[in-house]
Design an enzyme around this catalytic site. Structure first.
Site, PDB file in Angstrom:
ATOM      1  N   ASN A   3     -14.289   2.547 -39.229  1.00 53.72           N
ATOM      2  CA  ASN A   3     -13.228   1.960 -39.001  1.00 53.72           C
ATOM      3  C   ASN A   3     -12.471   3.119 -38.224  1.00 53.72           C
ATOM      4  O   ASN A   3     -11.774   3.723 -38.847  1.00 53.72           O
ATOM      5  CB  ASN A   3     -12.495   1.258 -40.231  1.00 53.72           C
ATOM      6  CG  ASN A   3     -11.411   0.533 -39.596  1.00 53.72           C
ATOM      7  OD1 ASN A   3     -11.160   0.351 -38.429  1.00 53.72           O
ATOM      8  ND2 ASN A   3     -10.578   0.002 -40.533  1.00 53.72           N
ATOM      9  N   ARG A  60     -16.332  -1.632 -37.610  1.00 55.52           N
ATOM     10  CA  ARG A  60     -15.206  -2.792 -37.521  1.00 55.52           C
ATOM     11  C   ARG A  60     -14.527  -2.625 -36.532  1.00 55.52           C
ATOM     12  O   ARG A  60     -13.995  -1.550 -35.808  1.00 55.52           O
ATOM     13  CB  ARG A  60     -14.158  -2.383 -38.691  1.00 55.52           C
ATOM     14  CG  ARG A  60     -13.243  -3.491 -38.911  1.00 55.52           C
ATOM     15  CD  ARG A  60     -12.096  -3.178 -40.107  1.00 55.52           C
ATOM     16  NE  ARG A  60     -11.236  -4.295 -40.040  1.00 55.52           N
ATOM     17  CZ  ARG A  60     -10.228  -4.291 -40.925  1.00 55.52           C
ATOM     18  NH1 ARG A  60     -10.126  -3.377 -41.738  1.00 55.52           N
ATOM     19  NH2 ARG A  60      -9.165  -4.997 -40.740  1.00 55.52           N
ATOM     20  N   HIS A  88      -8.588 -10.199 -39.833  1.00 50.87           N
ATOM     21  CA  HIS A  88      -8.906 -10.101 -41.208  1.00 50.87           C
ATOM     22  C   HIS A  88      -9.920 -11.079 -41.625  1.00 50.87           C
ATOM     23  O   HIS A  88     -10.184 -11.344 -42.926  1.00 50.87           O
ATOM     24  CB  HIS A  88      -7.788 -10.321 -42.295  1.00 50.87           C
ATOM     25  CG  HIS A  88      -6.785  -9.514 -42.198  1.00 50.87           C
ATOM     26  ND1 HIS A  88      -5.354  -9.960 -42.160  1.00 50.87           N
ATOM     27  CD2 HIS A  88      -6.322  -8.197 -42.213  1.00 50.87           C
ATOM     28  CE1 HIS A  88      -4.582  -9.095 -42.292  1.00 50.87           C
ATOM     29  NE2 HIS A  88      -5.239  -7.982 -42.046  1.00 50.87           N
ATOM     30  N   ARG A 105       5.741  -5.059 -39.309  1.00 49.07           N
ATOM     31  CA  ARG A 105       5.613  -6.278 -38.262  1.00 49.07           C
ATOM     32  C   ARG A 105       6.415  -7.456 -38.668  1.00 49.07           C
ATOM     33  O   ARG A 105       6.498  -8.135 -39.993  1.00 49.07           O
ATOM     34  CB  ARG A 105       4.097  -6.772 -38.045  1.00 49.07           C
ATOM     35  CG  ARG A 105       3.368  -5.505 -37.555  1.00 49.07           C
ATOM     36  CD  ARG A 105       1.845  -6.033 -37.302  1.00 49.07           C
ATOM     37  NE  ARG A 105       0.828  -4.977 -38.095  1.00 49.07           N
ATOM     38  CZ  ARG A 105      -0.387  -5.324 -38.390  1.00 49.07           C
ATOM     39  NH1 ARG A 105      -0.906  -6.687 -38.354  1.00 49.07           N
ATOM     40  NH2 ARG A 105      -0.702  -4.420 -38.941  1.00 49.07           N
ATOM     41  N   GLU A 144     -14.486  -5.512 -47.193  1.00 52.05           N
ATOM     42  CA  GLU A 144     -14.729  -5.644 -45.834  1.00 52.05           C
ATOM     43  C   GLU A 144     -15.772  -4.634 -45.799  1.00 52.05           C
ATOM     44  O   GLU A 144     -16.934  -5.161 -44.774  1.00 52.05           O
ATOM     45  CB  GLU A 144     -13.585  -5.294 -45.174  1.00 52.05           C
ATOM     46  CG  GLU A 144     -12.260  -6.460 -45.149  1.00 52.05           C
ATOM     47  CD  GLU A 144     -11.160  -5.895 -44.779  1.00 52.05           C
ATOM     48  OE1 GLU A 144     -10.450  -5.094 -45.257  1.00 52.05           O
ATOM     49  OE2 GLU A 144     -10.495  -6.406 -43.533  1.00 52.05           O
TER      50      GLU A 144
END
Ligand code: ADP
Length: 392
Positions: A7, A86, A175, A236, A380
């Site tokens: 990733n 990813r 996600h 965020r 993940e």
């Protein structure tokens, strides 16, 4: 069979080495501050933590250091048989994991329009790994892919139709790999087929999103065109009246770059609390700081509202699943949300189980609860490795 998952961020490279025979992670870690001073690689290899202080001029050097360490330890005489990457944004076209051909890589780079912080970095990680492991399949697994099943009325914004078409403006969601994984694990935990269940999955980490998983398919999700929409997150902003953004630009004389920085880096838990983007620090300050209390409740209330909305969207609710840093480790938030779902949905959680720190898949609802409530550690990397193994 050993699969490496990667990733890549703009100055970081996360890795995980998975033995597919047992689906165990043999090693994981991250190279940070790539291209900057004071770089380092940290890892956990078979339970042992380690760290190497080393400046890395690019992702290639970072991956070399990582592989050197792995070959000294867990990969003695073993080869990496496939690499799973990813990738943040798959745009409108990429729904399934793909073997990365030159055309696929080009398209990932072109999708930088949608994910300027992530896709170029992901592409750089792919190029680097393809050079280092030329003879094995490299597979892209897209964060957006699981949400391809959303109906058009769920993903469409109320902007001029032609503009939506021209710029590809719609809700894509993120996600996805995590939401799919925890939905599958929830079904397994309940001993029921995923295809019969209506589940709301709450991935609450530094980035957070909630998804309605109806019979195994994502039918709505809280993140949108970009990972800014939905819940408030570490830094965020989540949902804000677009009119507020126009006001900020006008009154604060702010340009697009400044606004992007404000919404992505200075808002959310950090901006509201003035304490930290880390939910643990906010939890610690709940009794002493009213802003911490407010921040925690804005987040919790956001989760609550999505659960209600998605139960309506699915016309039913069998389970609520919490995952990722806050979802897995935040009993206060889980309790805040679940205690407000008692009358309408018959949700009852066992506070003792909720407050017990464990790292496995578990139900925190009581047997009488009409809706099951689960805590499932996300994985993940394992999902990415499974997809990759299919192409080996
Ligand atoms: P990322 O989205 O970067 O993968 P994580 O899933 O690791 O992030 O989630 C990070 C968030 O989880 C942080 O806000 C952190 O405070 C929170 N978190 C992690 N551990 C705990 C804990 N034990 N208690 C409460 N919050 C936690």
């Amino acid at each position: 069979m050993i699969v490496l998952t990667l990733n890549a961020g703009s100055s970081s490279l996360k890795f995980n080495v998975i033995n597919m025979a047992t689906e165990d992670s043999l090693a994981d870690g991250i190279a940070e501050r790539i291209g900057l001073k004071e770089g380092f690689v940290r890892w956990t290899i078979q339970g042992e933590k380690g760290r190497l202080e080393v400046d890395m001029k690019d992702h290639r050097q970072a991956l070399s250091h990582i592989m050197e360490k792995l070959h000294e330890t867990v990969l003695v005489g073993e080869d990496v048989m496939g690499v799973g990457h990813r990738v943040a944004h798959g745009g409108p076209n990429f729904g399934d994991p793909m073997v990365i051909t030159p055309d696929v890589l080009r398209e990932i780079e072109e999708l930088a329009f949608y994910a300027p912080l992530h896709n170029p970095a992901n592409a750089m990680g792919i190029r680097t790994a393809q050079e280092m492991f030329p003879g094995v399949p490299h597979v892209a697994v897209f964060d957006t892919a699981f949400h391809h099943s959303m109906p058009d009325y769920a993903y469409t914004y109320g902007l001029p139709y032609e503009l939506n078409q021209k710029l590809g403006l719609r809700r894509y969601g993120f996600h996805g790999t995590s939401h799919r994984y925890v939905a599958e694990r929830t079904a397994a935990l309940l001993g029921k087929p995923l295809e019969t269940l209506k589940i709301v999955t709450c991935h609450l980490g530094n980035g957070s999103s909630v998804t309605a998983v109806d019979c195994g398919k994502s039918v709505d999700t809280s993140m949108g065109l970009t990972p800014l929409e939905g819940l408030i997150m570490g830094t965020r902003c989540g949902n804000v009246d677009p009119g507020a953004l126009l006001t900020i630009m006008e009154k604060e004389n702010m340009d697009v770059k400044g606004l992007g920085n404000l919404l992505n880096k200075q808002s959310g838990l950090l901006g509201l609390s003035g304490i930290s983007s880390d939910c643990r620090e906010i939890e610690d300050a709940l009794d002493s700081s009213d802003r911490a209390r407010l921040t925690y409740e804005v987040l919790s209330y956001g989760v609550l509202k999505y659960v209600g909305a998605y139960a309506a969207a699915m016309n039913g609710l069998d389970a609520i699943t919490f995952t990722a840093g806050i979802g897995e480790n935040g009993p206060v938030l889980r309790s805040w949300v679940c205690s407000r779902l008692t009358n309408l949905f018959g949700v009852v959680i066992d506070e003792k189980v909720n407050n017990t720190r464990r790292k496995d898949n578990r139900l925190i609802s009581t047997p009488e609860s009409r809706v099951a409530v689960a805590v499932i550690p996300t994985n993940e990397e394992l999902m990415i490795a499974r997809y990759t193994a299919k192409f080996i």
